[in-house]
Design an enzyme around this catalytic site. Sequence first.
Site, PDB file in Angstrom:
ATOM      1  NE  ARG A  15      -2.090  -1.648   3.774  1.00  0.00           N
ATOM      2  CZ  ARG A  15      -2.495  -1.796   4.994  1.00  0.00           C
ATOM      3  NH1 ARG A  15      -3.598  -1.599   5.646  1.00  0.00           N
ATOM      4  NH2 ARG A  15      -1.437  -2.378   6.058  1.00  0.00           N
ATOM      5  CE  LYS A  75       1.102  -1.716   9.243  1.00  0.00           C
ATOM      6  NZ  LYS A  75       0.138  -2.309  10.039  1.00  0.00           N
ATOM      7  CE1 TYR A  94      -5.284   2.543  10.165  1.00  0.00           C
ATOM      8  CE2 TYR A  94      -4.525   2.012   8.487  1.00  0.00           C
ATOM      9  CZ  TYR A  94      -5.308   2.084   9.024  1.00  0.00           C
ATOM     10  OH  TYR A  94      -7.053   1.699   8.762  1.00  0.00           O
ATOM     11  CG  HIS A  96      -1.558  -0.264  14.867  1.00  0.00           C
ATOM     12  ND1 HIS A  96      -3.109  -0.378  15.346  1.00  0.00           N
ATOM     13  CD2 HIS A  96      -1.916  -0.616  13.567  1.00  0.00           C
ATOM     14  CE1 HIS A  96      -3.903  -1.007  14.176  1.00  0.00           C
ATOM     15  NE2 HIS A  96      -3.081  -0.610  13.303  1.00  0.00           N
ATOM     16  CD  GLU A 118      -3.232   3.587  15.482  1.00  0.00           C
ATOM     17  OE1 GLU A 118      -2.435   3.398  16.002  1.00  0.00           O
ATOM     18  OE2 GLU A 118      -3.252   4.197  14.429  1.00  0.00           O
ATOM     19  CG  ASP A 270      -2.031  -4.060  12.802  1.00  0.00           C
ATOM     20  OD1 ASP A 270      -0.303  -4.701  12.680  1.00  0.00           O
ATOM     21  OD2 ASP A 270      -2.764  -4.463  11.730  1.00  0.00           O
TER      22      ASP A 270
END
Length: 370
Positions: A15, A75, A94, A96, A118, A270
């Site tokens: 991505r 990511k 993201y 995480h 998120e 994740d």
Amino acid sequence: MKVGTVKEIKHYEFRVGLTPMNVKEYVARGHEVFVQTGAGAGSSFSDEDYVAAGATILQTAEEVWAKCDMIVKVKEPLKEEYDLMREDQIIYTYLHLAADLPLTKAMLERKVKGVAYETIRDNNGGLPLLKPMSEVAGKLSVQAGARCLEKIMGGRGVLLGGVPGTSKANVVVIGGGVVGKSAMKMAIGLGANVTVFDNNLDTLTTLDDIWGSQIQTLYSTPSAIEAALMDADLVIGAVLIPGGAAPKLIRKEYLSKMKPGSVIVDVAVDQGGCAETTRATYHDNPTFVVDGVVHYCVANMPGAVSNTSTIALTNATLAYGLKIADMGLEAAVKANKNLLPGVNTYKGHLTEEAVARDFEMEYTDLTTLL
């Protein structure tokens, strides 16, 4: 603002943080956009597409990181990228953090402004930037699980929907949120027997209203989950604690009571995973076996369908990214309360309470810093 995106370096991550159409929107508002060469290739976007949209192509990630005020990714930054982060830089992706103490420490040390997809909220308290990838991951979880159930993959050799004269597979979905609902749609569509667990009775009522006799809804307790796992062929871990680590609802001792060759797909990986035996895997080697149970724990599942995932993700992230670029992060947060919970780190302060709690670190309310 100078906005940039780089090629993702996570293993088998295809991505990209910005599409050419996104670039057009930023440029139209007077921002400069810099894209690392080849960043969009995995999602079927060429350098030429980005140039036509108004972006400047740079040869290396280092150049993009050094030049830009805001980095838009997919990511979380990996270890190789820690030294590229600089003080006051906005990292919009993201994160995480609850599953990544080294990254949390690195972002605090580098004093970056970390905005996590998120944990951004909508007006109803939902997670609009997590939702599209949760939908993708939920659907993929059943596809992956069905594949893992094949004998050649180490599974029981069971077809989810069966055929006339055979039993259907039993699918257990733990969590009735976006991931869980997407997984249920797929499993029901393939003809499996579906049981869903949640600890919110309103959620279970809603699911029952939608699917009725097509599913079994159960209140989530350790004993109820343990009993259901004994009959399960496929288990989907779809648990989410926004910003925090996933609770370990599938205990190791349960596995020895499950059918040999049954499958666990832990979409919560994740955030650390909801099975005690979970460890992150990659698309090229996605499974491992514990006590005869196949585990599929790929931490970037949507990356497998990168074109669909990139478009779905950036449809959601663009509006918030434009607001940050137009106003600056501080003014954007003050103007839009939904952005406030998205800021996880700010100038050396940890501003996400769930992460601070999980790591027993000092938490700072972002409003006291603005």
